[in-house]
Scaffold this motif. Structure first.
Motif, PDB file in Angstrom:
ATOM      1  N   PHE A 144      -5.088  -2.884  13.362  1.00 22.20           N
ATOM      2  CA  PHE A 144      -6.141  -3.225  12.402  1.00 22.20           C
ATOM      3  C   PHE A 144      -7.350  -2.300  12.569  1.00 22.20           C
ATOM      4  N   GLY A 145      -7.874  -1.885  11.426  1.00 20.87           N
ATOM      5  CA  GLY A 145      -9.047  -1.023  11.434  1.00 20.87           C
ATOM      6  C   GLY A 145      -8.726   0.458  11.369  1.00 20.87           C
ATOM      7  N   GLN A 146      -7.424   0.827  11.381  1.00 19.61           N
ATOM      8  CA  GLN A 146      -7.048   2.246  11.383  1.00 19.61           C
ATOM      9  C   GLN A 146      -6.456   2.706  10.053  1.00 19.61           C
ATOM     10  N   GLY A 147      -6.403   1.834   9.053  1.00 21.03           N
ATOM     11  CA  GLY A 147      -5.798   2.217   7.780  1.00 21.03           C
ATOM     12  C   GLY A 147      -6.675   1.847   6.607  1.00 21.03           C
ATOM     13  N   ASP A 148      -6.039   1.683   5.443  1.00 16.68           N
ATOM     14  CA  ASP A 148      -6.765   1.447   4.195  1.00 16.68           C
ATOM     15  C   ASP A 148      -6.678  -0.006   3.718  1.00 16.68           C
ATOM     16  N   MET A 149      -6.046  -0.867   4.468  1.00 17.14           N
ATOM     17  CA  MET A 149      -5.838  -2.240   4.029  1.00 17.14           C
ATOM     18  C   MET A 149      -7.144  -3.034   4.057  1.00 17.14           C
ATOM     19  N   ASP A 150      -7.399  -3.765   2.976  1.00 21.38           N
ATOM     20  CA  ASP A 150      -8.544  -4.682   2.937  1.00 21.38           C
ATOM     21  C   ASP A 150      -8.059  -6.008   3.521  1.00 21.38           C
ATOM     22  N   ILE A 151      -8.052  -6.090   4.834  1.00 18.30           N
ATOM     23  CA  ILE A 151      -7.510  -7.271   5.508  1.00 18.30           C
ATOM     24  C   ILE A 151      -8.286  -8.549   5.144  1.00 18.30           C
ATOM     25  N   LEU A 183       0.832  -1.212   0.000  1.00 16.33           N
ATOM     26  CA  LEU A 183       0.000   0.000   0.000  1.00 16.33           C
ATOM     27  C   LEU A 183       0.863   1.257   0.000  1.00 16.33           C
ATOM     28  N   VAL A 184       2.050   1.168   0.599  1.00 19.08           N
ATOM     29  CA  VAL A 184       2.948   2.332   0.636  1.00 19.08           C
ATOM     30  C   VAL A 184       3.496   2.624  -0.758  1.00 19.08           C
ATOM     31  N   ARG A 186      -1.954   3.074   5.865  1.00 24.37           N
ATOM     32  CA  ARG A 186      -2.610   4.038   4.970  1.00 24.37           C
ATOM     33  C   ARG A 186      -1.851   4.058   3.644  1.00 24.37           C
ATOM     34  N   ARG A 187      -2.571   4.314   2.577  1.00 24.20           N
ATOM     35  CA  ARG A 187      -1.926   4.363   1.267  1.00 24.20           C
ATOM     36  C   ARG A 187      -0.854   5.452   1.239  1.00 24.20           C
ATOM     37  N   GLY A 188       0.362   5.064   0.843  1.00 21.83           N
ATOM     38  CA  GLY A 188       1.449   6.024   0.686  1.00 21.83           C
ATOM     39  C   GLY A 188       2.168   6.412   1.957  1.00 21.83           C
ATOM     40  N   VAL A 189       1.772   5.863   3.089  1.00 22.85           N
ATOM     41  CA  VAL A 189       2.379   6.235   4.370  1.00 22.85           C
ATOM     42  C   VAL A 189       2.941   4.990   5.047  1.00 22.85           C
ATOM     43  N   HIS A 190       4.255   4.977   5.295  1.00 21.95           N
ATOM     44  CA  HIS A 190       4.871   3.805   5.909  1.00 21.95           C
ATOM     45  C   HIS A 190       4.766   3.895   7.424  1.00 21.95           C
ATOM     46  N   GLU A 191       3.618   3.561   7.927  1.00 22.96           N
ATOM     47  CA  GLU A 191       3.370   3.552   9.368  1.00 22.96           C
ATOM     48  C   GLU A 191       2.509   2.337   9.686  1.00 22.96           C
ATOM     49  N   HIS A 192       3.074   1.413  10.471  1.00 30.09           N
ATOM     50  CA  HIS A 192       2.356   0.185  10.829  1.00 30.09           C
ATOM     51  C   HIS A 192       1.263   0.519  11.839  1.00 30.09           C
ATOM     52  N   LEU A 193       0.026   0.250  11.471  1.00 34.00           N
ATOM     53  CA  LEU A 193      -1.122   0.658  12.278  1.00 34.00           C
ATOM     54  C   LEU A 193      -1.900  -0.550  12.779  1.00 34.00           C
TER      55      LEU A 193
END
Length: 292
Positions: free
Chosen positions: A231-238, A195-196, A222-229
């Motif tokens: 679950f539920g706080q970013g844009d990943m379709d887990i 995603l980054v 989040r897309r384009g941001v290298h920050e491990h978050l």
């Protein structure tokens, strides 16, 4: 076979290693992604083999599988993050990284770890990219040959900002390595990194590289941001990633990496597994043939 989950100890850095292992096991994980560091099984401390045998015994007692992670920030140089890497301009620096990774391979062999995950590093200012690439192939060949001799899987993780940043970079490295040594190299796929860089849909990458996967890391991002978050706080379709892993029959550890959650690891460790299990797909029976 149901998916198997592990938790990376870089997200439990404020805990003693044994306390972290107990927390991870008691939370219901199948394994641990152990980031070797000065406070978590220092690979440069005396009696490496004896300590590794004790660790193997402890892991068996807890019922935990193992992936060895090598991303400690100041283990090799207390003043420069992640240095020296396989791209260090000095031969001594590159040799120190190879020695570190070879120690990790030895620990993995004793503990019967599923994989050793490592990355390329960032070329220092003034280093020609072609020269850095040659150093990388040389260093990876040494590590891969040491791993092959010990029967250990080594997996290269594309990392945003590093010389091997994308899965296409990994594919190029694997091809160049094959011209130098028959020792195998696999892919350590961090789904959040996709995603980054924006290079691929994470679920599609799981299916595309199914036959290459040595280990998988998962977190939100989040897309384009290298920050491990968490679950539920970013844009990943887990759920899509979990479905893809199930579809390819992935039977190795899927490692949760929340390196910024150490201050609340006592909460993040159990919460993460509960979140993942609540999003597991129903058994679909779909099976994709692994690529060669």
């Amino acid at each position: 076979m149901p998916l198997r989950f592990a938790y990376n100890t870089n997200g439990a850095a404020n805990h003693r290693l044994d306390d972290a292992l107990s927390l991870i096991a008691d939370s219901g994980y199948d394994g641990v992604a152990l980031t070797l560091d000065h406070h978590h099984f220092d690979p440069f401390a005396p009696d490496l083999e004896g300590r590794a045998e004790a660790l193997a015994s402890r892991l068996r007692g807890l019922g935990l599988g193992l992936v060895i992670e090598t991303g400690a920030r100041y283990l090799l140089d207390p003043r420069v993050k992640h240095e020296p890497t396989l791209l260090n301009p000095s031969p001594e620096g590159r040799a120190r990284r190879v020695d570190f990774l070879s120690r990790c391979v030895r620990i993995a062999a004793i503990c019967q770890a599923e994989a050793v995950s490592f990355w390329a590093g960032v070329p220092q200012p003034g280093v020609d990219p072609a020269t850095a690439w040659g150093w990388l192939v040389e260093g990876v060949a040494q590590v891969a040959e040491a791993a092959a001799a010990d029967g250990v899987t080594v997996a290269l993780e594309p990392e945003p900002g590093m010389l091997v940043e994308t899965v296409d970079d990994y594919r190029r490295l694997k091809a160049d390595l094959a011209e130098r040594t028959p020792a195998p190299l696999r892919l350590a796929l961090d789904t959040g990194h996709l995603l980054v860089t924006g290079e691929r849909d994470p679920a599609a990458a799981v299916e595309e590289f199914a036959g290459d996967l040595g280990t998988v890391a998962i977190e939100d991002m989040r897309r384009g941001v290298h920050e491990h978050l968490p679950f539920g706080q970013g844009d990943m379709d887990i759920p899509a990633v979990l479905s893809a892993l199930e579809a390819i029959g992935f039977d190795r550890l899927v490692c949760v990496e929340l390196s910024r959650e150490s201050h609340r690891a006592h909460l993040a460790v159990p919460e993460s597994l509960q979140w993942l299990k609540s999003r597991l797909p129903a058994a679909s029976g779909r099976s994709l043939k692994r690529s060669a």
